[in-house]
Enzyme design. Structure first.
Site, PDB file in Angstrom:
ATOM      1  N   ASP A   1      70.409  12.291  55.479  1.00  0.00           N
ATOM      2  CA  ASP A   1      69.319  13.246  55.623  1.00  0.00           C
ATOM      3  C   ASP A   1      68.275  12.907  54.548  1.00  0.00           C
ATOM      4  O   ASP A   1      68.508  12.079  53.653  1.00  0.00           O
ATOM      5  CB  ASP A   1      69.806  14.693  55.531  1.00  0.00           C
ATOM      6  CG  ASP A   1      68.813  15.639  56.222  1.00  0.00           C
ATOM      7  OD1 ASP A   1      67.672  15.224  56.495  1.00  0.00           O
ATOM      8  OD2 ASP A   1      69.165  16.800  56.483  1.00  0.00           O
TER       9      ASP A   1
HETATM   10  C1  NOJ Z   1      65.563  17.233  56.765  1.00  0.00           C
HETATM   11  C2  NOJ Z   1      66.327  17.946  57.842  1.00  0.00           C
HETATM   12  O1  NOJ Z   1      67.513  18.508  57.303  1.00  0.00           O
HETATM   13  C3  NOJ Z   1      66.688  17.062  59.001  1.00  0.00           C
HETATM   14  O2  NOJ Z   1      67.289  17.839  60.014  1.00  0.00           O
HETATM   15  C4  NOJ Z   1      65.480  16.348  59.525  1.00  0.00           C
HETATM   16  O3  NOJ Z   1      65.812  15.569  60.633  1.00  0.00           O
HETATM   17  C5  NOJ Z   1      64.909  15.494  58.394  1.00  0.00           C
HETATM   18  N1  NOJ Z   1      64.517  16.358  57.291  1.00  0.00           N
HETATM   19  C6  NOJ Z   1      63.712  14.682  58.860  1.00  0.00           C
HETATM   20  O4  NOJ Z   1      62.644  15.492  59.086  1.00  0.00           O
END
Ligand code: NOJ
Length: 746
Positions: free
Chosen positions: A287
């Site tokens: 993430d």
């Molecule tokens: C953080 C989020 O937790 C995740 O779900 C997302 O895909 C990414 N950022 C990218 O935006």
């Protein structure tokens, strides 16, 4: 300019394809092609493939401003980008990738969570439809629009089970139940990936957040989770397993630690379970920044150690932390990360680039004509309206106040959502230039039903989330002058979603006071609640005759709500998550264990598992939702009361529509294993059927139960079933069920 670009693109594409044609001159399998590319790569280029950066379109995380990304792409140091918008932009960057030594195409990822340009209901709302085909279709259309816009990969579906509505991301998943969640995970993956990677309208799915992110302590986003292996296997992993089995191309790991080890550095989760037990062949992206965040967790000292831990634990691609690009080469040279670990990650990533057809044509998703056509495809709006109306849940309808007659002479539309625009879209929707014109407001939806014959009065009454009551009088006046009031309240677009946890689940601001003021006029009132999570609205639930839960329904919100309000669609949604009476009950979910001292009812409190100051029952249970019709359940029958071994059990129940409307009902099947070698939940959803039953008609619904449905993770975490007594239940929600006992021997 456009022509110049095309000529340049053609030349670059020509060069790339000639180069790759010569590498792949004979017929080779994808794995062989991957290996031939891998052989040509330097260590730096390999690590480049494991590196993902954001573009500058939509910030979906904390942006690090450093260096010139184009020059890094040219050097082969970036394998993927997220947050890049549209054909033009993706082509420009792909052209830069074609200037790199090996001309390996970039992958473009984006959070396409509930639609790309056409916005569908938020996933929790869609889950309330219990309509797997509709959910799959919504993901299909999202993929069609996104792929036409140069996107190869969506960071969806989020398949985290969530039992705590304080957690803002509850809106992004399918609710609290692992069985329903697994079916929806499968539907969404299938929808996104369509007929398979390589088709021009398929995008790679990404099951996230692996794992247990939804169990954040206190419902606070990014918080730790306290997770027993039992809960992990029984509750949180099943939708991920279903997504892997459905062929999800990628997984994203999660921000949380799991029992002290951050998911990103968690070998047990990523290597042993995902890539080992489940034999997952895709790749895992971290993430946003989660590799580097292991420093704040206190699990590693610096980004060098973070890269070491994440790579060895099986995180294949680093989203935005720069740990791999800055440290992995050194770690490999020092022998701390084996070259085979890097090769495995790069193979996984390249394989997907091949499967997407990007080595054949890096620009295959860069077609302006297609982008324009899909961008304005009217069919998408029709589907969005259909799933939006199926997502609406009728919570209350005293004296059949709903549906509203189209002959009504005057309607007062009151509340901050009546003319709201982007709040209907909810979190994870982007602002396109002409979006506001496309979103159908409640006002417009109602207007198109009533035409010019009826008088429509409007008063905003209050804002969503402040304490200004100056609009109340105008709202009361509008209500007084009308035959019926439609009062639309809820949460603003940014009140549920990532980093949007709330400790207070009540209707925000003074909206419930507005409802009280309007109800005091004595006029019949219908309340609509638009939100990304279960809210608490006890006064409304106890005093307002008709309530529809309208989530955040997306582009077609106003039309879909009007379809339901005026009876063109008979509501059929059922809650995919328990609605608490108050925050003090949270977490509250239907499939809990019985405990040694269960309370038999709300007066049974002494030395019982109860609250001295609060009911133990939710306000609205899992699976709950009414219809304009009434469905009566009778004749629950089982084909046998004693079974042996693998013979199947047939369970039938008769459902009669005793109301005066044709309508759809979701018939739900629950099972309880009465005695187990580990304790079992008081009931578990094991099947459902959504079917149309005409007024006056009875239908007998039959479920087939096999020993597979009885399986659970036993004390040794072996997935198996145990002989004994079972309670079989069928009903209209998780509380109102008919039940029968059976014995099943080995
Ligand atoms: C953080 C989020 O937790 C995740 O779900 C997302 O895909 C990414 N950022 C990218 O935006």
């Amino acid at each position: 300019m456009f022509l110049k670009n095309r000529i340049k693109t053609c030349c670059l594409f020509g060069l790339a394809s000639i180069m790759w044609l010569s590498v792949f001159s004979q017929r080779k399998t994808i794995d062989q092609k991957v290996d031939s590319v891998l052989k040509l790569m330097t260590l730096e280029e390999k690590i480049g493939q494991m590196n993902q950066y954001t573009g500058d379109w939509a910030a979906t995380g904390p942006i690090t401003k450093d260096g010139n990304k184009q020059s890094q792409i040219r050097k082969g140091l970036i394998g993927s980008m997220l947050n890049i918008k549209g054909v033009d932009h993706t082509r420009t960057l792909q052209e830069v990738a074609m200037q790199s030594r090996l001309k390996i195409p970039l992958l473009f990822g984006q959070d396409v969570i509930h639609g790309y340009r056409t916005i569908f209901p938020v996933p929790l709302g869609e889950a309330a439809s219990w309509d797997l085909a509709a959910i799959e279709l919504s993901a299909r259309i999202a993929a069609t629009e996104a792929s036409a816009s140069g996107i190869h990969w969506t960071f969806a579906p989020m398949v985290d089970i969530a039992r705590d509505p304080r957690w803002g991301r509850v809106m992004e998943g399918a609710g609290e139940d692992p069985y329903l969640g697994s079916l929806i995970a499968r539907a969404r993956v299938t929808g996104f990936q369509g007929k398979g990677l390589g088709n021009i309208n398929s995008v790679m799915a990404c099951a996230k957040h692996f794992a247990a992110y939804g169990a954040a302590v206190g419902g606070r986003d990014y918080n730790s989770v306290d997770m027993s292996l039992r809960q992990l296997y029984e509750t949180y992993l099943p939708p991920f397993k279903a997504a892997a089995e459905a062929g999800a191309a990628t997984f994203m790991n999660s921000f949380n630690d799991i029992n002290g080890i951050p998911a990103t550095g968690n070998k047990y989760i990523q290597r042993d379970i995902l890539k080992g037990q489940w034999n997952f062949k895709g790749f895992v992206v971290s993430d946003w920044g989660s590799i580097g965040e292991m420093i704040q967790h206190g699990y590693v000292k610096d980004n060098y150690e973070a890269a070491l831990s994440a790579a060895n634990a099986g995180s294949d691609m680093d989203m935005e932390s720069r740990s791999y690009i800055n440290h992995l080469a050194k770690l490999v040279k020092e022998g701390k990360v084996k070259m085979s670990v890097v090769d495995d990650a790069v193979r996984r990533i390249l394989r997907k680039k091949f499967e997407m057809g990007l080595f054949d044509d890096p620009y295959r998703f860069c077609n302006e004509t297609r982008e324009k056509a899909e961008w304005n495809n009217p069919e998408h709006l029709t589907v969005a309206r259909d799933i939006a109306k199926k997502s609406i849940v009728l919570l209350k309808n005293e004296k059949q106040l709903l549906p509203v007659s189209k002959q009504t002479k005057s309607v007062a539309l009151i509340g901050p959502f009546v003319k709201a625009v982007s709040d209907h879209n909810g979190f994870w929707s982007y602002d396109w230039p002409d979006d506001t014109a496309r979103i159908v407001t409640l006002w417009d939806g109602v207007k198109s039903k009533l035409g010019t014959d009826a008088k429509m009065l409007y008063a905003k009454g209050c804002n969503i989330n402040d304490s200004n009551r100056t609009g109340f009088q105008q709202a009361v006046d509008a209500a007084t002058a009308a035959d019926i009031v439609i009062l639309s309240v809820g949460e603003a677009r940014d009140m549920s979603g990532e980093a949007k946890s709330r400790s207070n689940l009540h209707l925000p601001g003074v909206q419930e006071e507005l409802i009280q003021a309007v109800v005091a006029t004595g006029k019949p009132v219908v309340v609509l609640i638009s939100a990304g999570r279960p809210l608490v609205f006890n006064w409304t639930a106890d005093h307002v005759p008709a309530i529809l839960y309208t989530w955040w329904l997306g582009t077609e919100a106003g039309n879909a709500i009007a379809d339901v309000l005026f009876g063109d669609y008979n509501p059929s949604g059922k809650l995919p998550i328990t609605f608490p009476r108050t925050e003090g009950q949270v977490p509250i979910y239907y499939n809990h264990y019985n405990t040694g001292r269960p309370a038999r009812n709300d007066s049974d409190k002494l030395y019982r598992s109860a609250y001295i100051d609060l009911s133990i029952y939710p306000k609205f249970p899992f699976g709950y939702g009414l219809s304009y019709s009434k469905f009566e359940y009778s004749n629950l029958s089982v084909s046998k009361t004693s079974l042996k071994g693998n013979e199947p059990l047939k369970v039938s129940v008769t459902v009669t529509n005793t109301g005066s409307f044709d309508g759809e009902e979701v018939v739900q099947l629950y099972i309880r294993d009465l005695v187990g070698s580990v304790v079992r939940p008081v009931k578990e959803l094991k099947g459902f059927q959504k079917l149309m039953i005409k007024k006056g008609e009875s239908k007998t619904v039959t479920f087939t139960v096999t020993t597979n449905d009885l399986k659970f993770y036993n004390d040794a975490l072996k997935y198996d079933w145990e002989a004994g007594e079972f309670e079989i239940m069928a009903g209209t929600n998780s509380t109102d069920v008919l039940s029968k006992k059976i014995n099943w021997a080995k």
